[in-house]
Design a protein around this motif. Structure first.
Motif, short mmCIF file in Angstrom:
data_model
loop_
_atom_site.label_atom_id
_atom_site.label_comp_id
_atom_site.label_asym_id
_atom_site.label_seq_id
_atom_site.Cartn_x
_atom_site.Cartn_y
_atom_site.Cartn_z
N UNK A 187 4.67 5.95 4.62
CA UNK A 187 3.69 6.59 4.51
C UNK A 187 2.52 5.65 5.03
N UNK A 188 1.42 6.29 5.88
CA UNK A 188 0.39 5.49 6.12
C UNK A 188 -1.06 5.82 5.47
N UNK A 189 -0.83 6.77 4.51
CA UNK A 189 -1.98 7.40 3.96
C UNK A 189 -2.20 7.15 2.51
N UNK A 190 -1.25 6.34 2.10
CA UNK A 190 -1.58 5.98 0.57
C UNK A 190 -2.19 4.55 0.36
N UNK A 191 -3.18 4.37 -0.57
CA UNK A 191 -3.88 3.34 -0.76
C UNK A 191 -3.59 2.54 -1.86
N UNK A 192 -3.81 1.45 -2.27
CA UNK A 192 -3.49 0.85 -3.25
C UNK A 192 -4.21 1.36 -4.58
N UNK A 193 -5.59 1.90 -4.55
CA UNK A 193 -6.27 2.57 -5.47
C UNK A 193 -5.44 3.61 -6.14
N UNK A 194 -4.97 4.51 -5.21
CA UNK A 194 -4.14 5.59 -5.97
C UNK A 194 -2.89 5.11 -6.51
N UNK A 195 -2.13 4.25 -5.91
CA UNK A 195 -1.00 3.46 -6.63
C UNK A 195 -1.22 3.06 -7.68
N UNK A 196 -2.38 2.23 -8.09
CA UNK A 196 -2.74 1.75 -9.22
C UNK A 196 -2.80 2.87 -10.36
N UNK A 197 -3.56 4.05 -9.99
CA UNK A 197 -3.53 4.92 -11.12
C UNK A 197 -2.36 5.48 -11.40
N UNK A 198 -1.26 5.43 -10.58
CA UNK A 198 -0.05 6.07 -10.79
C UNK A 198 0.59 5.05 -11.77
N UNK A 199 0.76 3.78 -11.45
CA UNK A 199 1.15 2.65 -12.26
C UNK A 199 0.61 2.66 -13.67
N UNK A 200 -0.57 2.87 -13.87
CA UNK A 200 -1.40 2.91 -15.12
C UNK A 200 -0.92 4.28 -15.96
N UNK A 201 -0.65 5.53 -15.01
CA UNK A 201 -0.35 6.66 -16.04
C UNK A 201 0.99 6.71 -16.15
N UNK A 202 1.93 6.32 -15.39
CA UNK A 202 3.50 6.65 -15.51
C UNK A 202 4.08 5.47 -16.16
N UNK A 203 3.88 5.35 -17.52
CA UNK A 203 4.43 4.17 -18.33
C UNK A 203 6.01 3.87 -18.11
N UNK A 204 6.60 4.71 -17.93
CA UNK A 204 8.05 4.83 -17.82
C UNK A 204 8.50 4.35 -16.22
N UNK A 205 7.66 4.30 -15.38
CA UNK A 205 7.97 4.06 -13.94
C UNK A 205 8.80 2.54 -13.76
N UNK A 206 10.10 2.88 -13.02
CA UNK A 206 10.91 1.53 -13.04
C UNK A 206 11.15 1.20 -11.52
N UNK A 207 11.10 1.99 -10.56
CA UNK A 207 11.29 1.76 -9.19
C UNK A 207 9.97 2.64 -8.45
N UNK A 208 9.46 1.90 -7.46
CA UNK A 208 8.36 2.26 -6.52
C UNK A 208 8.88 1.71 -5.32
N UNK A 209 9.04 2.54 -4.15
CA UNK A 209 9.52 1.93 -2.87
C UNK A 209 8.20 2.36 -2.14
N UNK A 210 7.50 1.22 -1.61
CA UNK A 210 6.40 1.39 -0.61
C UNK A 210 6.74 0.70 0.52
N UNK A 211 8.06 0.52 0.91
CA UNK A 211 8.25 0.08 2.21
C UNK A 211 7.61 0.50 3.43
N UNK A 212 7.35 -0.38 4.37
CA UNK A 212 6.37 0.43 5.57
C UNK A 212 5.30 1.08 5.33
N UNK A 213 4.86 0.92 4.30
CA UNK A 213 3.57 1.83 3.87
C UNK A 213 2.52 0.80 4.53
N UNK A 214 1.77 1.16 5.57
CA UNK A 214 0.85 0.16 6.12
C UNK A 214 -0.28 -0.28 5.32
#
Length: 622
Positions: free
Chosen positions: A570-597
């Motif tokens: 995806x080209x539409x996701x920014x670091x700001x929204x990803x940080x919110x996700x990482x802070x909210x989802x405490x059990x997150x173990x895999x996040x694939x952001x390959x080729x996210x510009x």
């Protein structure tokens, strides 16, 4: 007889046991040296020139990352000369299997492992390749271009797929090389050149087996090179002695003996020694002996049955065969094997026949006879890549297995479409895997209508389905207990089908929508998913270029149990929204952001420091 001779016999046996013990405990380096010695001592005539050839075609495989209707990331890329090598990186012109790492074993759709799986069988996927000429192999080179180290076994088959006449004798497989999975701390391209064992038959059919559990990302293979001699090399005496010592090791023999005769001999043998002595086992409770024997593999159980009458009785007890995994013996299993097992398996509940029976090893009649005797108590049946299956087999399953709850037909791509109609009779199914099959829409609708107890459903790469929105609507209406759904590479599902799924299956914990090109974030479909499926633990939106910050923020707000998220491309996701996700989802173990510009390496490093428990993958192409 002179007393000297018994003493010599004892000394000989003593030294033999010492040497055998040493062989078992030898370092891997010593074993490798012995195989190098074999290679270096081969003798060939000047006229017997070495033949070097690339694979002509791919004839079978268990999975691939790519689509059934294209060449990108498919196993077909292994045929012919290299497309990428010696370059490194993520390239669509390579062969890629569908999974890597341990993530697939940690998601809600993962099946429980079978007991009694031999420790030396750790293969997860395979690919079979044919070559133009039959040769006696001297080397097999695998050109790996990205995250190498997945290949753990290389086998050769005596059958010639291009022979116009049937073989004079039963074809057999022999292991040329094997090794336990090892971690390779580099992602760059390499030419993998293991030291292979020499065999006594020519081959043009090679099989690679892989285990990707230790990899940080998908392994990518570019080509396979077979080196060999047209005429059988003549080995020196020194070579023969080295080879004999290797074969005397029980572990080595178990790894390399793929002949069906050896397995059938173990299964059929009932001969007991004279004056059998049960020893202290007579004093143990029956249940305790059964519990001890539960730790033995199938060949060990067959060997133990030959020691005494008491243990023979225990080893033939049907309670020892409730969980029967025959996949590790795929190269040996045939109709005779099933016939020998038949009397012991009347209570079998879990049966794994994946990879077995191909090239005529198991017949429809042999499989049918076995199920008619052993199918009444079956709860779980694994038949991945079992190409002996036809419509008659599925009809037998539907009639003989009334209690069946789990059925895996993954990559049974030779099953004719009408065969799948019989699955609708298995009303108690809770898990159904149809990945890479030719099931058609009518048959699938019938299954969904009658199998309302389904909790796990895999429809990945089912290219014969005409309208996935209709399928999604039926799933939402009938499968209220559904927990996991695989729609990988569904070619035409839209926001309408997603809406039906989200409203009808509120218990969904896992949803794979990777490479579904008709889904667009602008319709609000991903945001609705997040709001209506709060139990989501795994969500794959792979290669959907439209996923945006709004979708990620909805996931962060509503899906706090999320463990795995793939938004590759995806080209539409920014670091700001990803940080919110990482802070909210405490059990997150895999996040694939390959080729996210918008996500650069600096951002990934920053996230790794702040969220060390999350594996954040950022792939690239050189």
């Amino acid at each position: 007889m002179s007393p000297v001779f018994p003493m010599l016999t004892v000394l000989t046996m003593f030294y033999y046991l010492c040497l055998r013990r040493r062989a078992r405990t030898a370092a891997r380096g010593e074993m490798m040296n012995s195989h190098r010695a074999i290679e270096s001592n081969s003798r060939t005539s000047p006229l017997n020139a070495e033949v070097v050839q690339y694979a002509k075609e791919v004839v079978d495989f268990s999975s691939h990352y790519g689509s059934e209707n294209s060449m990108s990331y498919t196993m077909l890329n292994l045929a012919g000369v290299p497309n990428v090598f010696p370059n490194s990186g993520d390239f669509t012109q390579t062969a890629v299997f569908r999974t890597y790492g341990t993530w697939w074993d940690q998601c809600p759709s993962a099946s429980l492992p079978f007991k009694r799986t031999p420790p030396n069988f750790q293969s997860q996927d395979f690919v079979e390749l044919t070559f133009e000429q039959q040769v006696y192999p001297t080397a097999v080179h695998v050109l790996e271009t990205y995250h190498p180290g997945a290949v753990i076994r290389i086998l050769a088959c005596s059958a010639n797929p291009y022979s116009p006449s049937p073989p004079a004798e039963v074809s057999r497989w022999e292991i040329l090389w094997s090794e336990r999975p090892t971690k390779v701390n580099a992602s760059q391209a390499r030419q993998f050149k293991p030291c292979i064992k020499q065999i006594n038959f020519p081959t043009n059919l090679i099989r690679l087996e892989v285990n990707s559990s230790l990899l940080d990302y998908y392994t990518e293979l570019d080509a396979v090179v077979l080196h060999g001699m047209k005429d059988k090399p003549v080995l020196s005496l020194k070579t023969s002695l080295i080879d004999m010592n290797d074969l005397e090791d029980d572990d080595f023999e178990e790894n390399n003996d793929c002949g069906m005769d050896s397995l059938n001999k173990k299964l059929s043998s009932t001969t007991l020694g004279e004056e059998p002595n049960n020893g202290y086992f007579d004093k143990l409770p029956y249940e305790l002996i059964q519990l001890i024997l539960n730790h033995l593999t199938l060949p060990d159980l067959c060997r133990l049955a030959q020691t005494c009458k008491l243990l023979n009785q225990h080893c033939y007890d049907p309670l020892q065969y409730i969980y029967l995994n025959l996949q590790p013996y795929w190269a040996k299993l045939n109709d005779t094997s099933l016939e020998f097992l038949q009397a012991r398996c009347t209570l079998v509940q879990w049966l794994n026949l994946s990879w077995t029976g191909n090239r005529g090893f198991i017949s429809v009649a042999g499989f049918s006879r076995f199920l008619k005797v052993c199918g009444s108590e079956l709860v779980r049946l694994e038949l991945s890549c079992s190409h002996f299956l036809n419509e008659t087999c599925l009809e037998i399953i539907s009639e003989m297995c009334p209690h069946l709850q789990e059925l895996n037909l993954s990559s049974c791509d030779k099953l004719p479409p009408p065969a799948f109609n019989h699955i609708a009779k298995l009303c108690g199914l809770k898990r159904l895997v149809l990945y890479r099959t030719k099931i058609e829409q009518t048959a699938l609708l019938s299954i969904l209508n009658f199998c309302s107890e389904l909790q796990h459903l895999s429809l990945g790469s089912c290219v014969m389905i005409e309208d996935y929105d209709v399928i999604a609507s039926m799933i939402g209406a009938k499968c209220k207990k559904l927990r996991t759904l695989d729609l990988w590479r569904c070619k035409n599902i839209t926001e309408n089908g997603i809406a039906e799924l989200a409203s009808g299956c509120p218990l969904l914990e896992e949803l794979d929508l990777g490479w579904c090109p008709t889904l667009q974030s602008s319709t609000g479909c991903f945001a609705k998913l997040a709001r209506q499926l709060p139990n989501l633990q795994k969500l794959f939106l792979t290669a959907n270029r439209s996923v945006c910050d709004t979708d990620i923020e909805e996931l962060a707000c509503n899906c706090t149990r999320l463990r795995q998220l793939d938004i590759l491309g995806t080209r539409m996701v920014s670091p700001v929204s990803l940080r919110k996700l990482l802070e909210s989802c405490k059990d997150l173990s895999l996040l694939d952001v390959s080729f996210c510009s918008q996500i650069d390496n600096r951002t990934v490093l920053e996230f790794n420091g702040s969220f060390p428990n999350v594996f954040i993958k950022k792939s690239f192409t050189q």
